[in-house]
Design a protein around this motif. Structure first.
Motif, PDB file in Angstrom:
ATOM      1  N   GLY A   1      15.101 -18.491  45.171  1.00 30.51           N
ATOM      2  CA  GLY A   1      14.693 -17.274  44.356  1.00 30.51           C
ATOM      3  C   GLY A   1      13.696 -16.640  45.371  1.00 30.51           C
ATOM      4  N   PRO A   2      13.167 -15.461  45.064  1.00 33.37           N
ATOM      5  CA  PRO A   2      12.133 -14.518  45.411  1.00 33.37           C
ATOM      6  C   PRO A   2      10.760 -15.024  44.623  1.00 33.37           C
ATOM      7  CG  PRO A   2      13.377 -13.091  44.295  1.00 33.37           C
ATOM      8  CD  PRO A   2      14.355 -14.295  44.469  1.00 33.37           C
ATOM      9  N   SER A   3       9.700 -14.870  45.408  1.00 31.70           N
ATOM     10  CA  SER A   3       8.488 -15.048  44.886  1.00 31.70           C
ATOM     11  C   SER A   3       8.078 -14.021  43.900  1.00 31.70           C
ATOM     12  CB  SER A   3       7.489 -15.307  45.904  1.00 31.70           C
ATOM     13  OG  SER A   3       7.667 -16.414  46.590  1.00 31.70           O
ATOM     14  N   GLY A   4       7.413 -14.415  42.819  1.00 31.38           N
ATOM     15  CA  GLY A   4       6.875 -13.204  42.188  1.00 31.38           C
ATOM     16  C   GLY A   4       5.825 -12.347  42.664  1.00 31.38           C
ATOM     17  N   ASP A   5       5.218 -11.678  41.920  1.00 34.53           N
ATOM     18  CA  ASP A   5       4.147 -10.601  42.320  1.00 34.53           C
ATOM     19  C   ASP A   5       2.680 -11.335  41.828  1.00 34.53           C
ATOM     20  OD1 ASP A   5       6.005  -9.443  43.721  1.00 34.53           O
ATOM     21  OD2 ASP A   5       6.275  -7.915  41.963  1.00 34.53           O
ATOM     22  N   LEU A   6       1.560 -10.664  42.621  1.00 34.81           N
ATOM     23  CA  LEU A   6       0.293 -11.118  42.152  1.00 34.81           C
ATOM     24  C   LEU A   6      -0.343  -9.699  41.511  1.00 34.81           C
ATOM     25  CD1 LEU A   6      -2.345 -12.551  42.087  1.00 34.81           C
ATOM     26  CD2 LEU A   6      -2.625 -12.192  44.431  1.00 34.81           C
ATOM     27  N   TYR A   7      -0.709  -9.723  40.266  1.00 36.97           N
ATOM     28  CA  TYR A   7      -1.436  -8.444  39.917  1.00 36.97           C
ATOM     29  C   TYR A   7      -3.044  -8.802  39.673  1.00 36.97           C
ATOM     30  CZ  TYR A   7       3.176  -6.654  38.627  1.00 36.97           C
ATOM     31  OH  TYR A   7       4.398  -6.225  38.735  1.00 36.97           O
ATOM     32  N   ILE A   8      -3.914  -8.005  40.558  1.00 38.68           N
ATOM     33  CA  ILE A   8      -4.997  -8.311  40.390  1.00 38.68           C
ATOM     34  C   ILE A   8      -5.625  -6.825  39.449  1.00 38.68           C
ATOM     35  CG2 ILE A   8      -7.446  -7.856  41.782  1.00 38.68           C
ATOM     36  CD1 ILE A   8      -5.420  -8.838  44.250  1.00 38.68           C
ATOM     37  N   VAL A   9      -6.376  -7.493  38.167  1.00 41.75           N
ATOM     38  CA  VAL A   9      -6.905  -6.488  37.164  1.00 41.75           C
ATOM     39  C   VAL A   9      -8.582  -6.326  37.498  1.00 41.75           C
ATOM     40  CG1 VAL A   9      -6.950  -6.136  34.799  1.00 41.75           C
ATOM     41  CG2 VAL A   9      -5.051  -7.309  35.710  1.00 41.75           C
ATOM     42  N   LEU A  10      -8.927  -5.163  37.740  1.00 46.73           N
ATOM     43  CA  LEU A  10     -10.208  -4.770  38.045  1.00 46.73           C
ATOM     44  C   LEU A  10     -11.241  -4.455  36.810  1.00 46.73           C
ATOM     45  CD1 LEU A  10      -9.521  -2.435  41.171  1.00 46.73           C
ATOM     46  CD2 LEU A  10      -9.962  -5.007  41.170  1.00 46.73           C
ATOM     47  N   TYR A  11     -12.387  -4.988  36.989  1.00 48.50           N
ATOM     48  CA  TYR A  11     -13.276  -4.955  35.951  1.00 48.50           C
ATOM     49  C   TYR A  11     -14.661  -4.373  36.503  1.00 48.50           C
ATOM     50  CZ  TYR A  11     -10.444  -7.532  32.542  1.00 48.50           C
ATOM     51  OH  TYR A  11      -9.186  -7.731  32.009  1.00 48.50           O
ATOM     52  N   VAL A  12     -14.923  -3.175  36.533  1.00 48.87           N
ATOM     53  CA  VAL A  12     -16.219  -2.601  37.057  1.00 48.87           C
ATOM     54  C   VAL A  12     -17.528  -2.774  36.375  1.00 48.87           C
ATOM     55  CG1 VAL A  12     -17.256  -0.524  37.887  1.00 48.87           C
ATOM     56  CG2 VAL A  12     -14.772  -0.977  37.979  1.00 48.87           C
ATOM     57  N   LYS A  13     -18.591  -3.479  36.771  1.00 46.10           N
ATOM     58  CA  LYS A  13     -19.725  -3.579  36.109  1.00 46.10           C
ATOM     59  C   LYS A  13     -20.429  -2.246  35.792  1.00 46.10           C
ATOM     60  CE  LYS A  13     -20.638  -7.883  38.883  1.00 46.10           C
ATOM     61  NZ  LYS A  13     -21.504  -8.427  39.862  1.00 46.10           N
ATOM     62  N   PRO A  14     -21.170  -2.332  34.644  1.00 46.51           N
ATOM     63  CA  PRO A  14     -21.839  -0.997  34.301  1.00 46.51           C
ATOM     64  C   PRO A  14     -22.853  -0.697  35.427  1.00 46.51           C
ATOM     65  CG  PRO A  14     -21.620  -2.527  32.407  1.00 46.51           C
ATOM     66  CD  PRO A  14     -21.373  -3.354  33.754  1.00 46.51           C
ATOM     67  N   HIS A  15     -23.380   0.480  35.665  1.00 49.02           N
ATOM     68  CA  HIS A  15     -24.550   0.778  36.483  1.00 49.02           C
ATOM     69  C   HIS A  15     -25.781   1.029  35.608  1.00 49.02           C
ATOM     70  CE1 HIS A  15     -26.539   2.754  39.836  1.00 49.02           C
ATOM     71  NE2 HIS A  15     -25.722   2.486  40.564  1.00 49.02           N
TER      72      HIS A  15
ATOM     73  N   SER B   1     -12.172   0.321  35.382  1.00 52.53           N
ATOM     74  CA  SER B   1     -11.922  -0.913  34.788  1.00 52.53           C
ATOM     75  C   SER B   1     -10.432  -0.915  34.327  1.00 52.53           C
ATOM     76  CB  SER B   1     -12.696  -1.287  33.479  1.00 52.53           C
ATOM     77  OG  SER B   1     -14.187  -1.711  34.100  1.00 52.53           O
ATOM     78  N   GLY B   2      -9.540  -2.070  34.362  1.00 51.93           N
ATOM     79  CA  GLY B   2      -8.439  -1.981  33.657  1.00 51.93           C
ATOM     80  C   GLY B   2      -7.266  -1.619  34.917  1.00 51.93           C
ATOM     81  N   HIS B   3      -7.819  -1.173  36.093  1.00 52.72           N
ATOM     82  CA  HIS B   3      -6.835  -0.654  37.088  1.00 52.72           C
ATOM     83  C   HIS B   3      -6.283  -1.866  37.828  1.00 52.72           C
ATOM     84  CE1 HIS B   3      -5.357   1.893  40.210  1.00 52.72           C
ATOM     85  NE2 HIS B   3      -5.396   0.824  40.916  1.00 52.72           N
ATOM     86  N   ARG B   4      -4.838  -2.037  38.017  1.00 48.47           N
ATOM     87  CA  ARG B   4      -4.248  -3.137  38.456  1.00 48.47           C
ATOM     88  C   ARG B   4      -3.651  -2.941  39.980  1.00 48.47           C
ATOM     89  NH1 ARG B   4       0.521  -5.576  34.772  1.00 48.47           N
ATOM     90  NH2 ARG B   4       1.411  -3.463  35.380  1.00 48.47           N
ATOM     91  N   LEU B   5      -4.095  -3.842  40.781  1.00 47.87           N
ATOM     92  CA  LEU B   5      -3.258  -3.723  41.982  1.00 47.87           C
ATOM     93  C   LEU B   5      -2.398  -4.779  42.313  1.00 47.87           C
ATOM     94  CD1 LEU B   5      -6.801  -3.892  44.002  1.00 47.87           C
ATOM     95  CD2 LEU B   5      -5.583  -1.900  43.451  1.00 47.87           C
ATOM     96  N   ARG B   6      -1.184  -4.332  42.828  1.00 52.65           N
ATOM     97  CA  ARG B   6      -0.008  -5.214  43.020  1.00 52.65           C
ATOM     98  C   ARG B   6       0.251  -5.662  44.326  1.00 52.65           C
ATOM     99  NH1 ARG B   6       6.275  -3.426  41.901  1.00 52.65           N
ATOM    100  NH2 ARG B   6       7.329  -5.272  42.578  1.00 52.65           N
ATOM    101  N   ILE B   7       0.263  -7.077  44.653  1.00 51.42           N
ATOM    102  CA  ILE B   7       0.640  -7.624  45.844  1.00 51.42           C
ATOM    103  C   ILE B   7       2.180  -8.253  45.762  1.00 51.42           C
ATOM    104  CG2 ILE B   7      -0.111  -8.930  47.849  1.00 51.42           C
ATOM    105  CD1 ILE B   7      -2.987  -8.633  46.742  1.00 51.42           C
ATOM    106  N   THR B   8       2.887  -7.850  46.262  1.00 52.51           N
ATOM    107  CA  THR B   8       4.163  -8.111  46.414  1.00 52.51           C
ATOM    108  C   THR B   8       4.512  -9.454  46.993  1.00 52.51           C
ATOM    109  OG1 THR B   8       5.163  -5.962  46.191  1.00 52.51           O
ATOM    110  CG2 THR B   8       6.646  -7.527  46.637  1.00 52.51           C
ATOM    111  N   GLY B   9       5.376 -10.508  46.090  1.00 51.46           N
ATOM    112  CA  GLY B   9       5.588 -11.801  46.834  1.00 51.46           C
ATOM    113  C   GLY B   9       4.358 -12.544  46.769  1.00 51.46           C
ATOM    114  N   MET B  10       3.217 -12.577  46.275  1.00 51.55           N
ATOM    115  CA  MET B  10       2.151 -13.479  46.422  1.00 51.55           C
ATOM    116  C   MET B  10       1.938 -14.101  44.982  1.00 51.55           C
ATOM    117  SD  MET B  10       1.242 -13.284  49.262  1.00 51.55           S
ATOM    118  CE  MET B  10      -0.525 -14.311  49.292  1.00 51.55           C
ATOM    119  N   GLY B  11       3.095 -13.993  44.112  1.00 50.74           N
ATOM    120  CA  GLY B  11       2.908 -14.921  43.069  1.00 50.74           C
ATOM    121  C   GLY B  11       3.600 -16.157  43.017  1.00 50.74           C
ATOM    122  N   GLU B  12       4.098 -17.058  42.029  1.00 46.77           N
ATOM    123  CA  GLU B  12       4.645 -18.128  42.081  1.00 46.77           C
ATOM    124  C   GLU B  12       6.054 -18.226  43.083  1.00 46.77           C
ATOM    125  OE1 GLU B  12       3.139 -20.656  41.309  1.00 46.77           O
ATOM    126  OE2 GLU B  12       1.944 -20.355  39.256  1.00 46.77           O
ATOM    127  N   PRO B  13       5.999 -19.045  43.776  1.00 47.64           N
ATOM    128  CA  PRO B  13       7.633 -19.366  44.442  1.00 47.64           C
ATOM    129  C   PRO B  13       8.589 -19.348  43.337  1.00 47.64           C
ATOM    130  CG  PRO B  13       6.425 -21.415  44.530  1.00 47.64           C
ATOM    131  CD  PRO B  13       5.415 -20.470  43.964  1.00 47.64           C
TER     132      PRO B  13
END
Length: 378
Positions: A244-258, A227-239
């Motif tokens: 100018g170049p597009s921003g980036d998309l940050y995916i913040v993960l939340y892991v369900k308890p087992h 939980s809290g780990h961030r994945l960055r996808i370059t250029g998938m943010g707002e144009p």
């Protein structure tokens, strides 16, 4: 005419530090500024004297010469008389910080700007976090209008140069004061700093150059995330703006308890119950792991809270093939209900172990216990 000592003008002792000089100047400049002392005819002269002293003492080279010669005349003819304040080196910057006489140049204009970053919160299962997964998500965002290509103008037309600012995005006005000439800069109200005006607006984006759409994005979740780990996808943010170049998309993960496992770094743990008989006599028990159920050997005489380790059955360390371990804490399962035969067997075991059976059993069954061992009072 002999001038006053510059240190004396600022109320300082000779050799004062730069911080002291600047602090004294600020205090006196605010106190004797002509705009604040319109009724005092001497305020302007005093203000000029303060600034003259500051211009010398705030400059290391000029200050060194002044400290050596002790007068403006001994500094190679350096003289402030008759000068406007706009000629005083860095005085303009200091004056601006105190009295706000200038406006910074707008950075908007026609300069391209990078698009904003986006954040997406993604909830995943404990197993997906352990072994990784490739999935797809829908991200709502603004995209460049395909009809006008981001110009905001109707196809076949183009934005025109703003007649008020002539394409600069700024309106400048000059103001002459007793201290010199100042230039005031503000964003052009007609084009909002863009430098261009759109007469025929694109009907698809209404002149914004952007449209809102849902984009399907492939996301590869690496094994071992938490939980809290961030994945960055370059250029998938707002144009971007104006090319100018597009921003980036940050995916913040939340892991369900087992339901079974708890996590500690790349290690996992669980609690497993076995019977008193199995703990005493030993045997095997079936325990869960992240992948499958396996048999665990229980040595005879295993005590409650004993911990067993299964090597390499934990989580992966991100980006490697290294895995943590699984720890199993043993607890004893105590049956809540037993029949008479089971109770008698336990009492026989207790007797053979040397326990005082008079102190065993619940209220109301003590007579049964004695009868079972032929201990009637008759």
């Amino acid at each position: 005419m002999t001038k006053r000592d510059y240190y004396e003008v600022l109320g300082l002792k000779k050799g004062a530090a730069p911080e002291e000089i600047k602090k004294a100047y600020r205090k006196l400049a605010l106190k004797y500024h002509p705009d604040r002392n319109s009724s005092d005819s001497n305020a302007e002269d005093k203000f000029k004297e303060i600034n003259e002293a500051y211009q010398v003492l705030s400059n290391p080279e000029k200050k060194a010469r002044y400290d050596q010669f002790g007068s403006a005349e001994g500094m190679g003819g350096f003289d402030f008389q008759g000068r406007g304040f706009s000629d005083f080196g860095d005085f303009g910057d200091v004056f601006d910080s105190f009295f706000g006489t200038r406006t910074r140049r707008s950075e908007r204009g026609t300069r391209s700007q990078r698009g904003a970053n986006l954040r997406y919160n993604l909830e995943i299962s404990f197993e997906d976090a352990a072994f990784g997964k490739e999935t797809k998500i829908e991200v709502p965002s603004w995209e460049t209008c395909a009809i006008c290509k981001g110009s905001g103008a109707k196809p076949g037309t183009s934005p025109k140069t703003c007649p008020d600012c002539h394409g600069t995005g700024e309106i400048r006005s000059k103001q002459s004061t007793m201290f010199g000439q100042f230039v005031n800069i503000k964003i052009c109200p007609r084009c909002a700093g863009e430098g261009k005006i759109i007469k025929d607006v694109c009907t698809n984006c209404r002149g914004t150059g952007k449209v809102k759409k849902n984009r399907v994005v492939k996301v590869k979740i690496p094994a071992g995330v938490d939980s809290g780990h961030r994945l960055r996808i370059t250029g998938m943010g707002e144009p971007g703006e104006r090319g100018g170049p597009s921003g980036d998309l940050y995916i913040v993960l939340y892991v369900k308890p087992h339901k079974i496992f708890k996590r500690n770094g790349i290690d996992i743990s669980c609690i497993h119950s076995i019977s008193f008989v199995k703990a005493a006599l030993g045997g095997t028990t079936t325990v869960p792991t992240l992948e499958e159920k396996i048999n665990l050997k229980i040595p005879a005489g295993t005590q409650p809270n004993t911990i067993f380790k299964l090597k390499g059955k934990g989580l992966y360390k991100i980006g490697t093939n290294q895995r943590g371990h699984q720890y199993i804490k043993i607890t004893l399962y105590i049956p809540k209900k037993m029949n008479d035969e089971q109770k008698n067997l336990l009492l026989e075991f207790a007797k053979s172990s040397g326990e005082d059976i008079e102190k065993l059993g619940e209220k109301g069954i003590f007579a049964k216990i004695k009868n079972a061992f032929g201990q009637n009072d008759n």
